[in-house]
Design an enzyme around this catalytic site. Sequence first.
Site, PDB file in Angstrom:
ATOM      1  N   LYS A 136      -5.243  11.511  21.897  1.00  0.00           N
ATOM      2  CA  LYS A 136      -5.127  13.206  21.613  1.00  0.00           C
ATOM      3  C   LYS A 136      -4.391  13.757  21.745  1.00  0.00           C
ATOM      4  CE  LYS A 136      -4.933  11.419  18.287  1.00  0.00           C
ATOM      5  NZ  LYS A 136      -3.916  11.616  17.106  1.00  0.00           N
TER       6      LYS A 136
ATOM      7  N   ASP B 224       5.831  -1.184  10.961  1.00  0.00           N
ATOM      8  CA  ASP B 224       4.805  -1.109  12.020  1.00  0.00           C
ATOM      9  C   ASP B 224       4.279  -0.258  13.185  1.00  0.00           C
ATOM     10  OD1 ASP B 224       2.035  -1.856  13.238  1.00  0.00           O
ATOM     11  OD2 ASP B 224       2.388  -3.978  13.057  1.00  0.00           O
TER      12      ASP B 224
ATOM     13  N   LYS C  25       1.136  -0.923  -0.065  1.00  0.00           N
ATOM     14  CA  LYS C  25      -0.122  -0.729  -0.444  1.00  0.00           C
ATOM     15  C   LYS C  25       0.921   0.897  -0.458  1.00  0.00           C
ATOM     16  CE  LYS C  25      -3.948   2.275   2.799  1.00  0.00           C
ATOM     17  NZ  LYS C  25      -4.665   1.864   3.749  1.00  0.00           N
TER      18      LYS C  25
ATOM     19  N   ASN D  29       1.440  12.026  12.124  1.00  0.00           N
ATOM     20  CA  ASN D  29       0.708  11.908  11.674  1.00  0.00           C
ATOM     21  C   ASN D  29      -0.393  10.842  11.909  1.00  0.00           C
ATOM     22  OD1 ASN D  29      -1.513  12.876   9.521  1.00  0.00           O
ATOM     23  ND2 ASN D  29      -0.175  10.377   8.636  1.00  0.00           N
TER      24      ASN D  29
ATOM     25  N   TYR E 210      -9.669   7.635  22.246  1.00  0.00           N
ATOM     26  CA  TYR E 210      -9.326   8.732  20.985  1.00  0.00           C
ATOM     27  C   TYR E 210      -9.165   9.713  21.898  1.00  0.00           C
ATOM     28  CZ  TYR E 210      -8.543  10.546  16.417  1.00  0.00           C
ATOM     29  OH  TYR E 210      -8.333  11.810  15.268  1.00  0.00           O
TER      30      TYR E 210
END
Length: 323
Positions: free
Chosen positions: A198, A86, A63, A113, A194
């Site tokens: 962050k 990974d 990918k 990112n 999540y």
Amino acid sequence: MTFGSVLTQTFTTPKWNPKTGLPDLTGKIAIVTGASTGLGKETALNLSSKGAHVFCVGRSAEKTQAAVADIISKSGNTNVEFLQADLMDLASVESAADTFLARNLPLHILVNNAGIMESPWGLSKEGIETQFATNHFAHVVLTAKLLPVLEKSQPSRIVILSSMSHYANLSSQKGGIKYVTSWEQDKYDAFTRYGETKLANLHFARELQSRLDAKLGVDSKIYVNAVHPGIVRTELQRTMNPTAASVIQPILISAEKGALTQTYVAASEDIEKQNLKAKYFVPYCKVAEISADAQDKTQAVNTWEWTEKILKQQYKPDWTFGL
Ligand SMILES: NC(=O)c1ccc[n+]([C@@H]2O[C@H](COP(=O)([O-])OP(=O)(O)OC[C@H]3O[C@@H](n4cnc5c(N)ncnc54)[C@H](OP(=O)(O)O)[C@@H]3O)[C@@H](O)[C@H]2O)c1
């Protein structure tokens, strides 16, 4: 700045664009994690289009190499390379850094990112909960390995992808991150987790800049900043609750627009000219306020110390960030 105003900004028309807004980046070296798709791929394309030599970090060779081929064909810059890592396997992260360091190149831009959102319960190779492992711990380990070369290559930048989710007023987030010492499936709430990761991204960005300035002096030319890119149509929604995913569909912006703010923070001359350090940028290319939890120095130090503790406990007993 409120949650609503950040959302509104997402839908204003961007005035900045990388073609006219960035200097020639020939001679600059960049690493972008999660460059196989989405915001990472667009950021790698923006930087390579201005001449930077870009290393695209991805877990899937197939990918990410396809993304690299696409970036080369669109940018016309052949200095775009695949770097395998990974993020769910910290030895693989360190090995990618070693592969890069063996090239004896400078490093001017690191874009942390890669990320996952609201993924089902799981553990990384080291037994760290999946979202925390990918979004925070792997990037801390990568940054620690690359910091000496970033220091040598000044002026240099570290861009950390956070999210407006860091200050969603989740009840479990009031008072900040739950500093667990063991990861428990029965206490796992994917949405809340999540947001915690962050928030950890913001604590890391601010504490890293503070420790770098203490070590190198406030005039040092390493710029650590965090970004909320907007609400962007990418593969990030793949693990989201399908009802919530369908509700947000109409408000999503393109990855091209979403990558503008992080591209700006990675390479615009404004960052150095205006000495923008430890800031949080929102669409498009604007500094914004962060939540009270994210601003809290004690919490940032606690997050730093907890991160080192978990990495010693679950990765290497002698692991230290070295700052
Ligand atoms: N999209 C939004 O609305 C939004 C909003 C706020 C913040 N963000 C942040 O922006 C960043 C990028 O997200 P995106 O929207 O571009 O998401 P995306 O399209 O899902 O891309 C995520 C990238 O991270 C990579 N990745 C995930 N797990 C990995 C692992 N274990 N090892 C190596 N690479 C891994 C993915 O690789 P694969 O291709 O192999 O899966 C992919 O390249 C994230 O940090 C996210 O939290 C996004």
